[in-house]
Design an enzyme around this catalytic site. Structure first.
Site, PDB file in Angstrom:
ATOM      1  N   HIS A 218       1.074  -1.370  -0.099  1.00 48.02           N
ATOM      2  CA  HIS A 218      -0.389   0.006  -0.254  1.00 48.02           C
ATOM      3  C   HIS A 218       0.828   1.432  -0.529  1.00 48.02           C
ATOM      4  O   HIS A 218       0.368   2.233   0.057  1.00 48.02           O
ATOM      5  CB  HIS A 218      -0.746   0.177   0.512  1.00 48.02           C
ATOM      6  CG  HIS A 218      -2.333   0.879   1.224  1.00 48.02           C
ATOM      7  ND1 HIS A 218      -2.824   2.051   2.050  1.00 48.02           N
ATOM      8  CD2 HIS A 218      -2.725   0.946   0.693  1.00 48.02           C
ATOM      9  CE1 HIS A 218      -3.514   2.129   2.251  1.00 48.02           C
ATOM     10  NE2 HIS A 218      -3.801   2.215   0.729  1.00 48.02           N
ATOM     11  N   LYS A 220       3.299   4.091  -1.103  1.00 47.47           N
ATOM     12  CA  LYS A 220       3.537   5.812  -2.488  1.00 47.47           C
ATOM     13  C   LYS A 220       4.233   6.188  -2.238  1.00 47.47           C
ATOM     14  O   LYS A 220       4.806   7.170  -0.999  1.00 47.47           O
ATOM     15  CB  LYS A 220       2.529   6.488  -2.486  1.00 47.47           C
ATOM     16  CG  LYS A 220       0.748   6.092  -2.515  1.00 47.47           C
ATOM     17  CD  LYS A 220       0.175   5.458  -1.459  1.00 47.47           C
ATOM     18  CE  LYS A 220      -1.718   5.423  -1.209  1.00 47.47           C
ATOM     19  NZ  LYS A 220      -1.944   4.339  -0.135  1.00 47.47           N
ATOM     20  N   ASP A 225      16.725  10.609  -8.575  1.00 52.33           N
ATOM     21  CA  ASP A 225      18.325  10.863  -8.079  1.00 52.33           C
ATOM     22  C   ASP A 225      18.991   9.857  -6.785  1.00 52.33           C
ATOM     23  O   ASP A 225      20.177  11.126  -6.866  1.00 52.33           O
ATOM     24  CB  ASP A 225      18.746  11.750  -8.772  1.00 52.33           C
ATOM     25  CG  ASP A 225      18.878  11.876  -9.995  1.00 52.33           C
ATOM     26  OD1 ASP A 225      18.282  11.024 -10.949  1.00 52.33           O
ATOM     27  OD2 ASP A 225      18.850  13.211 -11.002  1.00 52.33           O
ATOM     28  N   HIS A 394      -9.376  11.038   1.859  1.00 47.39           N
ATOM     29  CA  HIS A 394      -8.411  10.090   2.486  1.00 47.39           C
ATOM     30  C   HIS A 394      -7.518  10.331   3.166  1.00 47.39           C
ATOM     31  O   HIS A 394      -6.275   9.444   2.404  1.00 47.39           O
ATOM     32  CB  HIS A 394      -8.050  10.003   0.427  1.00 47.39           C
ATOM     33  CG  HIS A 394      -7.287   8.893   0.252  1.00 47.39           C
ATOM     34  ND1 HIS A 394      -6.174   8.210  -0.454  1.00 47.39           N
ATOM     35  CD2 HIS A 394      -8.041   7.091   0.227  1.00 47.39           C
ATOM     36  CE1 HIS A 394      -5.344   7.553  -0.285  1.00 47.39           C
ATOM     37  NE2 HIS A 394      -7.217   6.564  -0.527  1.00 47.39           N
ATOM     38  N   LYS A 396      -3.904  10.688   5.896  1.00 47.46           N
ATOM     39  CA  LYS A 396      -3.710  10.113   6.546  1.00 47.46           C
ATOM     40  C   LYS A 396      -2.824  10.501   7.314  1.00 47.46           C
ATOM     41  O   LYS A 396      -1.543  11.218   7.074  1.00 47.46           O
ATOM     42  CB  LYS A 396      -3.148   8.640   6.096  1.00 47.46           C
ATOM     43  CG  LYS A 396      -4.171   7.540   4.367  1.00 47.46           C
ATOM     44  CD  LYS A 396      -3.560   7.566   3.730  1.00 47.46           C
ATOM     45  CE  LYS A 396      -4.200   6.492   3.438  1.00 47.46           C
ATOM     46  NZ  LYS A 396      -5.903   5.934   2.633  1.00 47.46           N
ATOM     47  N   ASP A 401      -0.217  17.276  19.913  1.00 47.04           N
ATOM     48  CA  ASP A 401       0.070  17.498  20.828  1.00 47.04           C
ATOM     49  C   ASP A 401       1.147  18.506  19.621  1.00 47.04           C
ATOM     50  O   ASP A 401       0.668  19.047  18.788  1.00 47.04           O
ATOM     51  CB  ASP A 401       1.184  17.891  22.407  1.00 47.04           C
ATOM     52  CG  ASP A 401       0.061  16.738  23.063  1.00 47.04           C
ATOM     53  OD1 ASP A 401      -1.287  17.172  22.866  1.00 47.04           O
ATOM     54  OD2 ASP A 401       0.796  16.517  23.619  1.00 47.04           O
TER      55      ASP A 401
END
EC number: 2.7.8.-
Length: 476
Positions: A218, A220, A225, A394, A396, A401
């Site tokens: 899952h 991404k 470079d 969507h 996350k 604090d």
């Protein structure tokens, strides 16, 4: 009568096998026993294909350990490692040394101090930044996503990868076999023809017969470079640009990084590449000396079913336990494990402002109904819930604090914690934490607060659906 006795014996055997294999995870055991009860003839067969512990493979263990040892040295040698809270530049964290020690022991990636980050809000901003970085590549482009679509934005990424590969840049693309199963030969043939190396993580048939279809990549990731890295919640597809009429506006968060943290994003990609392709990539040129002058504290935390520790779940649990004034969470899926549930309730009892933002428009009815069952319990404890109404939430994002904030691919659910390969960036710089907190406040303006009294009076049918989905939630 003999048939009945045989069926009963089969059912008892199934339960005994499940209890023996799943005794360390009671939530999963309950799900499999429930499924076995609902369909006794098929229960054990379904468990055979979906219930295998990923860690059981000796080959996976050996290859992962071997790759970790080689790559970690390159990354660590070139980084400024942070072991004292005062060196992060975060005064609030200076009073919480225990949290920093926890972070450094959780992951293969330590907290590093020479970083510069940029928060990218929504896909249009993220895609332009990613494509710009890819256009500048002179050595390599490493792209890893759960979903890659053959659509408008997919073709833009395809075009850049083909062009850069023809210029001599080494381009590697890694997609999940389930999330990107619609990516066909028509799309892939031009890539491979131009020299782009493409692999799929656990393709559908292979993962089914290898009994690992329940485990998905899952993450991404984009690394250019070895100097610029991206991670967050955004895959490659037009729906992320709000072009799906069903979902509408797509609210997401991504991150652009330079500095030490990029070495560890690269580390994760190369480990995944080795796992899928069998090719070991460990040349020093993949970890070039950077000139980033940023002083942000950043840690990359990878987790997955091949790890010894459920690192992202432990990070979130530790941050919630350390928080005194606020715990703010945005997640499209909310299916926490018992430890996180207890930590959230305890945070409220300590006087912390606990706010959780979920979509009002779900992309999965099963997951949404399971989420609402947990909402019910936490509303009674004083947790505040908000449903995002502008489109699909969507992002996350986790904020504890002024101690830390996190952006990544990790949802607040047991699938992300235990079954999926995930990556998150823990940000320790006060400016970045407050930037994410400010965006959270702005997102609240597009939300509807869930009223505990109104929610409590929902119908019995709705409650029944939620409870059934809750039982199944460890597998959703």
């Amino acid at each position: 009568m003999k048939i009945f006795i045989a069926a009963l014996c089969l059912f008892i055997v199934q339960i005994m096998i499940i209890l023996f294999l799943e005794h360390r995870c009671p939530q999963r055991a309950v799900v499999w026993i429930f499924l076995s009860f609902c369909c006794p003839p098929l229960g054990l067969l379904i468990y055979y294909f979906l219930g295998r512990d990923y860690r059981q493979s000796r080959k996976v263990k050996a290859r992962a350990a071997e790759t970790r040892r080689g790559l970690h040295n390159y990354a660590a040698e070139r980084s400024r490692l942070i072991t004292r809270a005062k060196d992060t530049g975060n005064l609030e964290l200076s009073g919480c040394e225990d949290l920093l020690r926890l972070l450094n022991r959780l992951s293969e990636s330590p907290v590093t101090g020479r970083n510069a980050s940029r928060i990218l809000l929504n896909a249009d901003e993220a895609y332009e930044s990613m494509l710009e970085a890819m256009e500048s590549a002179s050595e390599h482009i490493h792209l890893e996503v759960y979903i890659f679509r053959d659509d408008g934005i997919g073709e833009r990424f395809q075009d850049v990868m083909i062009r850069k590969a023809r210029q001599g840049v080494k381009v590697r693309l890694l997609c999940d076999g389930l999330g990107s199963h619609k990516l066909g030969r028509r799309f892939l043939r031009p890539l491979t023809g131009a020299g782009v190396e493409t692999h799929f993580f656990l393709p559908m048939l292979a993962s089914l017969f290898g009994r690992r279809i329940n485990y998905r990549n899952h993450r991404k990731i984009l690394v250019v470079d070895g100097l610029v890295g991206f991670t967050g919640g955004i895959n490659i597809g037009d729906e992320y640009l709000g072009k799906d009429p069903k979902m509408g506006f797509w609210r997401d968060t991504h991150l652009r990084l330079e500095g030490d943290a990029v070495y560890f994003i690269q580390n994760v990609f190369l480990k995944d590449w080795r796992l899928v392709s069998g090719e070991r990539l460990s040349h020093p040129r993949l970890f070039p000396v950077h000139t980033c002058e940023g002083r942000e504290g950043v840690q990359m935390i990878s987790s997955g079913p091949d790890g010894e520790i459920d690192a992202n779940e432990a990070m979130i649990f530790g941050a919630i336990c350390a928080a005194e004034s606020r715990v703010w969470i945005a997640s499209p899926y909310f299916i926490p494990d018992p430890a996180i549930l207890r930590a959230l309730k305890n945070a409220v009892l300590r006087g912390a402002d606990v706010r959780i933002m979920i979509p009002a428009k779900p992309d999965s009815a099963l997951v949404y109904n399971a989420s609402l069952s947990y909402v019910d319990h936490l509303l009674e404890a004083g947790v505040k819930f908000y449903r995002y109404r502008k489109g699909f939430m969507h992002a996350k994002v986790w904020i504890a604090d002024g101690l830390l904030a996190s952006v990544g691919s990790v949802n607040m659910d047991m699938r992300s914690f235990y079954s999926d390969f995930e990556l998150s960036a823990v940000l320790l710089h006060p400016q970045r934490i407050e930037e994410l907190a400010g965006q959270f406040r702005r997102d609240l303006e597009d939300c509807e607060a869930i009223d505990p009294g109104v929610f409590r009076n929902r119908g019995k049918l709705a409650r029944a659906k939620e409870e059934i989905c809750s039982v199944l939630s460890p597998l959703l």
